[in-house]
Design a protein around this motif. Structure first.
Motif, PDB file in Angstrom:
ATOM      1  N   TYR A 188       0.807  -1.211   0.000  1.00  0.00           N
ATOM      2  CA  TYR A 188       0.000   0.000   0.000  1.00  0.00           C
ATOM      3  C   TYR A 188       0.847   1.270   0.000  1.00  0.00           C
ATOM      4  O   TYR A 188       0.323   2.364   0.148  1.00  0.00           O
ATOM      5  CB  TYR A 188      -0.966  -0.004   1.178  1.00  0.00           C
ATOM      6  CG  TYR A 188      -2.007  -1.094   1.082  1.00  0.00           C
ATOM      7  CD1 TYR A 188      -2.685  -1.354  -0.100  1.00  0.00           C
ATOM      8  CD2 TYR A 188      -2.298  -1.883   2.178  1.00  0.00           C
ATOM      9  CE1 TYR A 188      -3.639  -2.358  -0.184  1.00  0.00           C
ATOM     10  CE2 TYR A 188      -3.257  -2.888   2.102  1.00  0.00           C
ATOM     11  CZ  TYR A 188      -3.915  -3.112   0.922  1.00  0.00           C
ATOM     12  OH  TYR A 188      -4.854  -4.109   0.854  1.00  0.00           O
ATOM     13  N   GLN A 189       2.168   1.135  -0.158  1.00  0.00           N
ATOM     14  CA  GLN A 189       3.113   2.249  -0.262  1.00  0.00           C
ATOM     15  C   GLN A 189       3.157   3.131   0.976  1.00  0.00           C
ATOM     16  O   GLN A 189       3.628   4.253   0.917  1.00  0.00           O
ATOM     17  CB  GLN A 189       2.799   3.099  -1.504  1.00  0.00           C
ATOM     18  CG  GLN A 189       2.778   2.339  -2.804  1.00  0.00           C
ATOM     19  CD  GLN A 189       4.121   1.709  -3.144  1.00  0.00           C
ATOM     20  OE1 GLN A 189       5.169   2.324  -2.982  1.00  0.00           O
ATOM     21  NE2 GLN A 189       4.109   0.466  -3.614  1.00  0.00           N
ATOM     22  N   ASN A 190       2.660   2.629   2.087  1.00  0.00           N
ATOM     23  CA  ASN A 190       2.726   3.389   3.338  1.00  0.00           C
ATOM     24  C   ASN A 190       3.336   2.531   4.448  1.00  0.00           C
ATOM     25  O   ASN A 190       3.120   2.782   5.618  1.00  0.00           O
ATOM     26  CB  ASN A 190       1.333   3.887   3.745  1.00  0.00           C
ATOM     27  CG  ASN A 190       0.371   2.746   4.002  1.00  0.00           C
ATOM     28  OD1 ASN A 190       0.717   1.577   3.849  1.00  0.00           O
ATOM     29  ND2 ASN A 190      -0.852   3.087   4.400  1.00  0.00           N
ATOM     30  N   GLY A 191       4.070   1.498   4.027  1.00  0.00           N
ATOM     31  CA  GLY A 191       4.669   0.593   4.987  1.00  0.00           C
ATOM     32  C   GLY A 191       3.784  -0.584   5.351  1.00  0.00           C
ATOM     33  O   GLY A 191       4.195  -1.464   6.094  1.00  0.00           O
TER      34      GLY A 191
END
Length: 129
Positions: free
Chosen positions: A50-53
């Motif tokens: 999700y590109q937020n970790g």
């Protein structure tokens, strides 16, 4: 080397596939050490980033394996290759990644270090035309 749908996967490669079509997966391991390695298992786990970790590994309704997602390897002889084949079936569109992990019966220093640095695999599942 890792090939998805016949394409060599490298750090910056995105492999496109169609939802509902089996996608061939090939993992080729080369043992450059002076001794045989094994036994061990190789497990392929799909996830979404999700590109937020945050990574979503709960994809049993989105991706299925044709066969098993784990390859059991007795041994790989010195200077020899060992190739393993499988297939994935994507049920929904989206961007997916493959996490490839090794599981050993013996101590971890037995496997070649380069095997722990396999490239990340990025697959984009799209609607059929």
């Amino acid at each position: 080397d890792i090939l998805v749908d016949g394409k060599l996967c490298d750090c910056d490669i995105v492999v496109n596939c169609k939802v509902g079509d089996p996608v061939p997966l090939q993992v080729k391991l080369t043992n450059w050490s002076k001794h045989s390695v094994g036994p061990f298992a190789l497990t392929v786990t799909p996830y979404q980033d999700y590109q937020n970790g945050v990574h979503n590994y709960e994809l049993q309704d989105a991706i299925t394996f044709v066969g098993s997602n784990t390859f059991y390897i007795e041994s790989v002889k010195p200077t020899k290759d060992s190739v393993y084949f499988g297939a994935l079936l994507f049920l929904y569109t989206g961007d997916f990644y493959l996490n490839i992990k090794f599981h050993e019966d013996n101590c971890s220093k037995e496997l070649p270090v380069s095997w722990f640095c396999l490239p990340s695999v990025h697959i984009r599942a799209m609607d059929p035309m």
